[in-house]
Motif scaffolding. Structure first.
Motif, PDB file in Angstrom:
ATOM      1  N   ARG A 209       0.829  -1.207   0.000  1.00 19.93           N
ATOM      2  CA  ARG A 209       0.000   0.000   0.000  1.00 19.93           C
ATOM      3  C   ARG A 209       0.861   1.254   0.000  1.00 19.93           C
ATOM      4  NH1 ARG A 209      -2.606  -3.714   3.222  1.00 19.93           N
ATOM      5  NH2 ARG A 209      -4.804  -4.097   2.733  1.00 19.93           N
ATOM      6  N   GLY A 210       0.159   2.366  -0.209  1.00 18.78           N
ATOM      7  CA  GLY A 210       0.780   3.669  -0.045  1.00 18.78           C
ATOM      8  C   GLY A 210       1.952   3.914  -0.973  1.00 18.78           C
ATOM      9  N   GLN A 211       2.983   4.549  -0.400  1.00 20.14           N
ATOM     10  CA  GLN A 211       4.137   4.945  -1.187  1.00 20.14           C
ATOM     11  C   GLN A 211       4.863   3.733  -1.774  1.00 20.14           C
ATOM     12  OE1 GLN A 211       5.004   8.131  -2.011  1.00 20.14           O
ATOM     13  NE2 GLN A 211       6.476   7.131  -3.390  1.00 20.14           N
ATOM     14  N   ALA A 212       4.846   2.624  -1.069  1.00 22.14           N
ATOM     15  CA  ALA A 212       5.522   1.414  -1.570  1.00 22.14           C
ATOM     16  C   ALA A 212       4.912   0.966  -2.887  1.00 22.14           C
ATOM     17  CB  ALA A 212       5.429   0.298  -0.541  1.00 22.14           C
ATOM     18  N   LYS A 213       3.599   1.082  -3.018  1.00 26.55           N
ATOM     19  CA  LYS A 213       2.925   0.703  -4.260  1.00 26.55           C
ATOM     20  C   LYS A 213       3.353   1.615  -5.403  1.00 26.55           C
ATOM     21  CE  LYS A 213      -1.609  -0.800  -5.823  1.00 26.55           C
ATOM     22  NZ  LYS A 213      -3.036  -0.959  -5.445  1.00 26.55           N
ATOM     23  N   VAL A 214       3.512   2.914  -5.100  1.00 24.93           N
ATOM     24  CA  VAL A 214       3.981   3.876  -6.096  1.00 24.93           C
ATOM     25  C   VAL A 214       5.423   3.563  -6.484  1.00 24.93           C
ATOM     26  CG1 VAL A 214       4.473   6.319  -6.546  1.00 24.93           C
ATOM     27  CG2 VAL A 214       2.422   5.667  -5.250  1.00 24.93           C
ATOM     28  N   ASP A 215       6.243   3.255  -5.460  1.00 23.03           N
ATOM     29  CA  ASP A 215       7.660   2.939  -5.724  1.00 23.03           C
ATOM     30  C   ASP A 215       7.792   1.695  -6.593  1.00 23.03           C
ATOM     31  OD1 ASP A 215       8.548   5.096  -4.246  1.00 23.03           O
ATOM     32  OD2 ASP A 215       8.745   3.945  -2.388  1.00 23.03           O
ATOM     33  N   LEU A 216       6.930   0.689  -6.401  1.00 27.12           N
ATOM     34  CA  LEU A 216       6.995  -0.523  -7.206  1.00 27.12           C
ATOM     35  C   LEU A 216       6.664  -0.218  -8.666  1.00 27.12           C
ATOM     36  CD1 LEU A 216       7.368  -3.567  -7.450  1.00 27.12           C
ATOM     37  CD2 LEU A 216       4.953  -3.843  -6.848  1.00 27.12           C
TER      38      LEU A 216
ATOM     39  N   LEU B  42      14.564  -1.106  -3.743  1.00 25.32           N
ATOM     40  CA  LEU B  42      15.079  -1.068  -2.371  1.00 25.32           C
ATOM     41  C   LEU B  42      14.143  -0.313  -1.442  1.00 25.32           C
ATOM     42  CD1 LEU B  42      18.874  -0.470  -3.122  1.00 25.32           C
ATOM     43  CD2 LEU B  42      17.885  -2.509  -2.072  1.00 25.32           C
ATOM     44  N   LYS B  43      13.502   0.723  -1.979  1.00 25.70           N
ATOM     45  CA  LYS B  43      12.515   1.451  -1.167  1.00 25.70           C
ATOM     46  C   LYS B  43      11.332   0.558  -0.841  1.00 25.70           C
ATOM     47  CE  LYS B  43      13.452   6.185  -2.743  1.00 25.70           C
ATOM     48  NZ  LYS B  43      12.880   7.385  -3.412  1.00 25.70           N
ATOM     49  N   VAL B  44      10.916  -0.252  -1.800  1.00 24.28           N
ATOM     50  CA  VAL B  44       9.793  -1.161  -1.557  1.00 24.28           C
ATOM     51  C   VAL B  44      10.106  -2.122  -0.411  1.00 24.28           C
ATOM     52  CG1 VAL B  44       8.347  -2.992  -2.518  1.00 24.28           C
ATOM     53  CG2 VAL B  44       8.958  -1.017  -3.930  1.00 24.28           C
TER      54      VAL B  44
ATOM     55  N   LEU C 143       8.652   0.447 -14.109  1.00 22.79           N
ATOM     56  CA  LEU C 143       8.739   1.318 -15.283  1.00 22.79           C
ATOM     57  C   LEU C 143      10.195   1.512 -15.697  1.00 22.79           C
ATOM     58  CD1 LEU C 143       7.372   3.163 -17.339  1.00 22.79           C
ATOM     59  CD2 LEU C 143       7.567   5.034 -15.669  1.00 22.79           C
ATOM     60  N   TYR C 144      11.056   1.816 -14.717  1.00 19.87           N
ATOM     61  CA  TYR C 144      12.481   1.995 -15.024  1.00 19.87           C
ATOM     62  C   TYR C 144      13.111   0.685 -15.493  1.00 19.87           C
ATOM     63  CZ  TYR C 144      12.657   6.762 -13.187  1.00 19.87           C
ATOM     64  OH  TYR C 144      12.477   8.116 -12.999  1.00 19.87           O
TER      65      TYR C 144
END
Length: 367
Positions: free
Chosen positions: A32-39, A59-61, A44-45
């Protein structure tokens, strides 16, 4: 070599980003949250082959979700690919890659229904393969150092590998080889012992241990291993032969003869068994049996040495008729030697064959 390397890298990249291009068919790990955005950013990258950015987001995830399998797996793949490109940092990057592949496996296997999750079977299979590949790469480094006679460096790598794979036969075989090169036979035998515990019927290891004891003249110890070998491979005459020779050195000629006769049942023309058997029965005073073995030995191996031994044994038992036959063959092999001529004269005299006796007396006078 360059083309092979490029193909290998490509295969790793495919395994790394495989999950990005497939539609979900099973469960997904919820984040959830920012981790989902980071994934999403990481994937994408990854699609854009920008692995540096992708790594940062993966690594953030896992900072937020340490058991997120997809991120762990892709981090492992990124480090592995970087190791292929950055030779100077390869060992460090491979170590990180293995760390994350292991974490991927541990996490998957800690989830009871992991088979129901999307791509987990693929992640698990690929992680096992990559860990094995990297283990092989490290082992090859140790093997190469061994051949360069850099034994300390090779041993250090093997000790590290042993921590993760204590049951690897390859590790102990190479450690034993190192100790053999160092001349440390006791330590080498210790490693051979470990190998036998793991594989009690390993012929190569048993041969090595038997040979170590044999070379050290520890014949009783050698016998126990040659007997095990003979049990494992009952038609291998080499194991029986060395077992018999050990008994000879221990002065147990009766047992030695029994073993050499076993060899001759398997291989009636075995030169070593015939030679040793003839020696034993001759020493025991069984002249008839000794001649039987000596004749057979000469039939198999027509050398002057074998013929000489047979002729003198025939002279000993006063078998004059056969002595003449074999002494003539000896003279054919060595026409300048007086001994066969003298033996023919002796035999002819005892047989009262005056013509033959005179013929060879004349020959002897001209020599």
């Amino acid at each position: 070599m360059k083309r092979i390397k490029l193909i290998f890298v490509l295969s790793l990249m495919i395994s790394l980003f495989f999950s990005v291009n497939l539609h979900a068919k099973g469960k997904e790990q919820k984040i959830r949250g920012q981790a989902k955005v980071d994934l999403r950013s990481a994937n994408l990258y990854a699609q854009q082959k920008n692995t540096e950015k992708a790594l940062g987001f993966y690594l953030k995830v896992i900072d937020a979700y340490p058991d997120h399998v997809e991120s762990l797996f892709n981090i492992a793949g990124i480090y592995n690919n970087e190791a292929l490109e950055e030779y100077d940092k390869a060992d460090e990057l491979y170590a990180k890659s293995v760390q994350y592949y292991k974490k991927t496996l541990e996490t998957i296997e800690s989830i009871p229904d992991w088979k129901e999750y999307e791509h987990f079977s693929q992640y698990r299979k690929e992680s096992i393969r990559m860990i094995a590949n990297q283990w092989s790469r490290v082992f090859k480094d140790a093997f190469d150092l061994y051949h360069e006679q850099k034994f300390d460096e090779s041993e250090a790598i093997l000790f590290d590998l042993k921590k993760d794979t204590p049951d690897s036969l390859n590790i102990y075989q190479l450690l034993a080889a190192i100790e053999g090169e160092r001349g440390n036979k006791d330590k080498q035998l210790e490693y051979f012992g470990v190998l036998l515990q793991k594989n009690p019927n390993d012929e190569k290891i048993l041969i090595n241990i038997a040979d170590q004891h044999y070379q050290a003249k520890e014949y009783q110890e050698a016998i126990s291993y040659f007997e095990r070998l003979a049990t494992i491979a009952p038609t291998n005459t080499e194991y029986l032969l060395f077992n018999g020779i050990c008994y000879l050195y221990l002065e147990n000629k009766e047992k030695a003869l029994e073993i050499f006769e076993q060899v001759l049942v398997i291989d009636p023309n075995n030169i070593d068994a015939l030679a040793n058997a003839s020696y034993i029965v001759q020493a025991a005073g069984n002249d008839k049996k000794a001649i039987e073995y000596m004749k057979k030995l000469y039939q198999v191996e027509k050398t002057e040495d074998n013929l000489t031994t047979l002729c003198y044994q025939l002279a000993k038992v006063q078998n004059w008729t056969e002595l003449i036959v074999y002494a003539k063959q000896w003279r054919t092999l060595d026409s300048g030697n007086k001994e066969p001529v003298q033996l023919i004269i002796l035999a002819a005299g005892n047989l009262k064959d005056k013509a033959l006796q005179q013929e060879y007396t004349n020959i002897l006078k001209k020599m």
